[in-house]
Write an enzyme that holds these catalytic residues in place. Structure first.
Site, short mmCIF file in Angstrom:
data_model
loop_
_atom_site.label_atom_id
_atom_site.label_comp_id
_atom_site.label_asym_id
_atom_site.label_seq_id
_atom_site.Cartn_x
_atom_site.Cartn_y
_atom_site.Cartn_z
CB CYS A 1 4.40 7.98 2.15
SG CYS A 1 3.02 8.05 0.99
NE ARG B 1 6.65 5.06 0.57
CZ ARG B 1 7.73 5.81 0.71
NH1 ARG B 1 8.78 5.32 1.34
NH2 ARG B 1 7.78 7.03 0.23
CG ASP C 1 8.00 5.77 -3.03
OD1 ASP C 1 6.97 5.12 -3.28
OD2 ASP C 1 8.11 6.99 -3.26
#
Length: 142
Positions: free
Chosen positions: A10, A16, A115
């Protein structure tokens, strides 16, 4: 091809990708699974809200330490899972040798994983739920 090593990517490697990494580790304890961030917040722990999401699943992510993505990570990985098409394009342009083994985590749902960084716990919970669904979607392919 036999998948032995999975890399999850990420941006910061604190939200994440660590959540996906730890979920994958739970499902595939025999595989080598790690995560990294394109602009990794090197040395930082996982975000407290991400850790809370995982605690609800009885997964302890407190040992996670963020790292920045480099070519060695990409070379070692048999499968690279990213959160968005933009991340996939960025990695393919920066490290062309990785093309062909990079997929979105949400590939099977044709989805990016948004996100949750600096959002509230509800956003994190929703993101965590999406990551769980996406990890499950990969079961037939790993």
């Amino acid at each position: 091809m036999q998948i032995r090593t999975i890399l999850v990517v990420c941006i910061g490697n604190i939200c994440r990708s660590p959540m996906a990494e730890y979920l994958l580790k739970q499902d595939y304890p025999h595989l080598s699974i790690e995560s990294a961030g394109i602009s990794g917040l090197t040395g930082h722990p996982a975000d407290a809200k991400a850790q809370l999401c995982m605690q609800h699943l009885n997964i302890d992510m407190s040992a996670h330490i963020a790292k920045k993505l480099n070519s060695e990570h990409l070379k070692r990985a048999d499968l690279i899972l990213v959160m968005s098409k933009n991340q996939q394009s960025h990695i393919e342009q920066t490290w062309p040798f990785a093309k062909g083994k990079i997929f979105r985590l949400g590939h099977w749902q044709h989805k990016n994983v948004p996100d949750p960084y600096q959002h509230d716990q509800t956003f994190f919970n929703d993101t965590c739920q999406l990551i769980q669904q996406c990890v499950t979607d990969w079961k037939n392919y790993i």
